[in-house]
Design an enzyme around this catalytic site. Sequence first.
Site, mmCIF file in Angstrom:
data_model
loop_
_atom_site.group_PDB
_atom_site.id
_atom_site.type_symbol
_atom_site.label_atom_id
_atom_site.label_comp_id
_atom_site.label_asym_id
_atom_site.label_seq_id
_atom_site.Cartn_x
_atom_site.Cartn_y
_atom_site.Cartn_z
ATOM 1 N N LYS A 112 -33.411 -62.187 19.958
ATOM 2 C CA LYS A 112 -31.978 -62.235 20.257
ATOM 3 C C LYS A 112 -31.680 -63.097 21.474
ATOM 4 O O LYS A 112 -30.643 -63.757 21.535
ATOM 5 C CB LYS A 112 -31.419 -60.830 20.486
ATOM 6 C CG LYS A 112 -31.238 -60.035 19.210
ATOM 7 C CD LYS A 112 -30.368 -58.813 19.468
ATOM 8 C CE LYS A 112 -30.209 -57.959 18.227
ATOM 9 N NZ LYS A 112 -29.614 -56.654 18.533
ATOM 10 N N LYS B 94 -25.445 -60.192 8.328
ATOM 11 C CA LYS B 94 -24.029 -60.505 8.580
ATOM 12 C C LYS B 94 -23.878 -61.806 9.348
ATOM 13 O O LYS B 94 -22.798 -62.369 9.403
ATOM 14 C CB LYS B 94 -23.325 -59.348 9.285
ATOM 15 C CG LYS B 94 -24.021 -58.786 10.478
ATOM 16 C CD LYS B 94 -23.338 -57.462 10.882
ATOM 17 C CE LYS B 94 -24.237 -56.634 11.772
ATOM 18 N NZ LYS B 94 -23.898 -55.224 11.759
ATOM 19 N N LYS C 153 -33.821 -61.746 5.344
ATOM 20 C CA LYS C 153 -33.051 -60.510 5.202
ATOM 21 C C LYS C 153 -31.571 -60.808 4.969
ATOM 22 O O LYS C 153 -31.046 -61.755 5.549
ATOM 23 C CB LYS C 153 -33.148 -59.720 6.517
ATOM 24 C CG LYS C 153 -33.811 -58.364 6.367
ATOM 25 C CD LYS C 153 -33.938 -57.696 7.710
ATOM 26 C CE LYS C 153 -32.810 -56.722 7.972
ATOM 27 N NZ LYS C 153 -33.069 -55.824 9.107
#
Length: 339
Positions: A119, A205, A202
Amino acid sequence: MTQFTPRVLSGMQPTGNLHLGNYLGAMVNWVKMQDTHETLYCVVDLHAITQPTAVWGGPQVLRKSIREVAAAYMAAGIDPKKSVLFNQSRVHEHAELAWIFNCVARIGWLDRMTQFKEKAGKDKEKASVGLYDYPVLMAADILIYHATHVPVGEDQKQHLELCRDIAIKFNNDFETEFFPVTEPVIMGPATRVMSLRDGTKKMSKSDASDLSRINLTDSADDIAKKIRKAKTDADGLPSEAGGLKGRPEADNLVGIFAALAGETVEAVLQQFGGAQFSGFKNALADLAVAKLSPINSRMNQLLADPGYVESVLADGAERASAIAAPIMRDVKKIVGFTA
Ligand code: TRP
């Protein structure tokens, strides 16, 4: 060893649209656990703000996202009478316990967290301190309720191990058995939903292509279109699960069918083995629409009544606090803050 009453806690961030991966990968299991366990489900808004404002959208968007995720939980079948449904920031004990855990957890432990590295990206000096500390707050989310079972996806396993390490170290440091060593309930690979455009990634969003995911807010037409356009290879469907090896897109679509139908992959292949993908996709589109449109319409109903959703969250926070407050009081005694 102290015996702890089985208690389930899990949470999801209020960022962006929820999609089929969240539903099949997490919510379906959460819903089932309501009938066998005491369950608490939270919207982890304190975690949301660890990212730059542009990611979670600022105060107005956050307010709305919290309600949307809560509405999605309920639309998927989380019953606010059976489960405690709330948003994390309303129960101040999460943040309070996180501070104490900050002083228990070691920098070396956090340095090993792979999700922070992903991240934070290349410029980790610019990441927030909160993003680095994210797993400690997550441990507090769990342990402030003495939760014993935490259903999460595979990607959260390392964070749960950290939660166990924190519980063990706290117990050792203060010579107590106060915190349970929480069990991860890792939800199986069958429910790992991948992108419709690339079966090795995966469903997410944050994927730039909306065609890669089925959002819980998608209309029936959108769902059908996205499934029709989903990437496949040139072969038909195999008649056994072994025939899906090395075919990530085929594997994903069959897995989604099985999960939505509540069947095994083998049973799906018995039915469709030898068929072409075009026919299978039609069946999958029908099934997905049948399963998801009731969720979609329930969610829209709930979103049209923000006052109701707010009242559920307020009630949930009150019930969550009733569990968290006495545990926090004990922690303060154990640490020596109060007599
Ligand atoms: N980190 C989790 C995720 O991204 C969300 C989360 C925060 C959570 N606190 C939690 C999950 C406590 C389970 C228990 O999916």
